[in-house]
Design an enzyme around this catalytic site. Sequence first.
Site, PDB file in Angstrom:
ATOM      1  N   ASP A 165       0.871  -1.093  -0.136  1.00 16.85           N
ATOM      2  CA  ASP A 165       0.070   0.117  -0.091  1.00 16.85           C
ATOM      3  C   ASP A 165       0.738   1.269   0.014  1.00 16.85           C
ATOM      4  O   ASP A 165       1.780   1.222   0.928  1.00 16.85           O
ATOM      5  CB  ASP A 165      -0.892   0.060   1.174  1.00 16.85           C
ATOM      6  CG  ASP A 165      -2.033   1.179   1.095  1.00 16.85           C
ATOM      7  OD1 ASP A 165      -1.738   1.933   0.839  1.00 16.85           O
ATOM      8  OD2 ASP A 165      -3.031   0.752   1.692  1.00 16.85           O
ATOM      9  N   GLU A 206      -1.422  -0.945  -4.110  1.00 19.68           N
ATOM     10  CA  GLU A 206      -2.681  -0.225  -3.815  1.00 19.68           C
ATOM     11  C   GLU A 206      -2.287   1.264  -3.640  1.00 19.68           C
ATOM     12  O   GLU A 206      -1.358   1.761  -3.131  1.00 19.68           O
ATOM     13  CB  GLU A 206      -3.275  -0.671  -2.278  1.00 19.68           C
ATOM     14  CG  GLU A 206      -4.542  -0.026  -1.698  1.00 19.68           C
ATOM     15  CD  GLU A 206      -5.220  -0.731  -0.690  1.00 19.68           C
ATOM     16  OE1 GLU A 206      -5.561  -0.119   0.372  1.00 19.68           O
ATOM     17  OE2 GLU A 206      -4.610  -1.794  -0.324  1.00 19.68           O
ATOM     18  N   GLU A 225     -10.598   3.732  -2.388  1.00 17.02           N
ATOM     19  CA  GLU A 225     -11.309   3.931  -1.194  1.00 17.02           C
ATOM     20  C   GLU A 225     -11.716   5.657  -1.233  1.00 17.02           C
ATOM     21  O   GLU A 225     -12.534   5.896  -0.226  1.00 17.02           O
ATOM     22  CB  GLU A 225     -10.038   3.741  -0.206  1.00 17.02           C
ATOM     23  CG  GLU A 225     -10.250   4.290   1.104  1.00 17.02           C
ATOM     24  CD  GLU A 225      -9.145   3.907   2.091  1.00 17.02           C
ATOM     25  OE1 GLU A 225      -9.243   4.759   3.151  1.00 17.02           O
ATOM     26  OE2 GLU A 225      -8.360   3.143   1.740  1.00 17.02           O
ATOM     27  N   ASP A 236     -15.600   3.017  -0.591  1.00 19.60           N
ATOM     28  CA  ASP A 236     -15.986   3.032   0.870  1.00 19.60           C
ATOM     29  C   ASP A 236     -17.598   2.989   0.607  1.00 19.60           C
ATOM     30  O   ASP A 236     -17.999   4.119   0.014  1.00 19.60           O
ATOM     31  CB  ASP A 236     -15.430   4.088   1.436  1.00 19.60           C
ATOM     32  CG  ASP A 236     -16.035   4.219   2.953  1.00 19.60           C
ATOM     33  OD1 ASP A 236     -17.028   4.110   3.407  1.00 19.60           O
ATOM     34  OD2 ASP A 236     -14.905   3.737   4.013  1.00 19.60           O
ATOM     35  N   HIS A 251     -13.868  -0.777   1.474  1.00 19.21           N
ATOM     36  CA  HIS A 251     -13.073  -0.475   2.278  1.00 19.21           C
ATOM     37  C   HIS A 251     -14.010  -0.323   3.745  1.00 19.21           C
ATOM     38  O   HIS A 251     -14.846   0.173   4.034  1.00 19.21           O
ATOM     39  CB  HIS A 251     -12.607   1.217   2.165  1.00 19.21           C
ATOM     40  CG  HIS A 251     -12.120   1.812   3.173  1.00 19.21           C
ATOM     41  ND1 HIS A 251     -12.569   2.919   3.814  1.00 19.21           N
ATOM     42  CD2 HIS A 251     -10.873   1.705   3.908  1.00 19.21           C
ATOM     43  CE1 HIS A 251     -11.569   3.320   4.647  1.00 19.21           C
ATOM     44  NE2 HIS A 251     -10.646   2.552   4.901  1.00 19.21           N
ATOM     45  N   GLU A 262     -13.220  -6.616   4.241  1.00 12.98           N
ATOM     46  CA  GLU A 262     -12.437  -5.915   5.202  1.00 12.98           C
ATOM     47  C   GLU A 262     -13.105  -5.662   6.603  1.00 12.98           C
ATOM     48  O   GLU A 262     -14.221  -4.952   6.422  1.00 12.98           O
ATOM     49  CB  GLU A 262     -11.780  -4.719   4.413  1.00 12.98           C
ATOM     50  CG  GLU A 262     -10.562  -4.255   5.467  1.00 12.98           C
ATOM     51  CD  GLU A 262     -10.020  -2.503   4.890  1.00 12.98           C
ATOM     52  OE1 GLU A 262      -8.857  -2.809   5.145  1.00 12.98           O
ATOM     53  OE2 GLU A 262     -10.943  -2.026   4.492  1.00 12.98           O
TER      54      GLU A 262
END
Length: 275
Positions: free
Chosen positions: A125, A151, A178, A201, A228, A250
């Site tokens: 990430d 990511e 995200e 998200d 997310h 997640e």
Amino acid sequence: VSDYPWGAELFGPLMEMGARVSVSSVRAESVSEELVRLLAASGQGTLTLAPESGTEEGRLRVGKPMLDEHIFSAVRLGLAHGIARFKLYFMVGHPTETDEDIQALIDFTLEAREIVGDDVELMLDCWMSMDVDYAARLLERLQPYRLKWVEDLLLPEDQEGYVRLRQRNATQSIATGEHWYTPYPFAKAAAQGTVDIFQPDVLWVGGITGAQRICHIAEAFSVSVITHGGMNFPYGQHLAYATPAIPWGERSEGVAPPGVPLEEMTFLPGTAVIK
């Protein structure tokens, strides 16, 4: 979470009561074997660590005096207890960063790959910290280490940058989304073929309606979706269970203070509690 001094004392009794415990990330320098053993026994399949830099000096510059051995020791503990996926957070673009720091990040990733072996998934990430040229050069040099995905390479607004990045690197799986809002940027990315894993998200894309549209777009273009923090709330859980495009969920909640049942830590009624 790993800084919490009574973690093992908390997790053990919870698991004896039939509960399952997971954490979003751990601090490598304070990870204990007992904590990793309990997390693995509870079903945690991914261990997330934040080295931030490939060098100890680089970590000092951002206020994280963490040794390489702390990180690799945490990875080895995870492997020893059957954890099969590891995610590493790195920051790039620090004002004092040099080409040697970039190479150190690559060398660090190589050592992590050598420790976990070829059968364990390793993800990276980048915290939206790169420009296209930096990202392209990094991906090229990381290619031999077979990362599951990389990511958030670029700023979320730089969708055209993802087009140029894909033109320069067509092999590495890229995850992002995200910080994309509404289904539109996901539709654009799908049509352009720039992203392999969408990470919307649910709260930020228009709720369940927007998230469903994103999942339908993903299915049409053979893109995966991992929401997310989607498993923290009932609507994200329902979406994941009902949508073929979502292979993983997640969950970044699920820890309670001593004596507090996990059922009392849910934010919304109807949220399935970790068992």
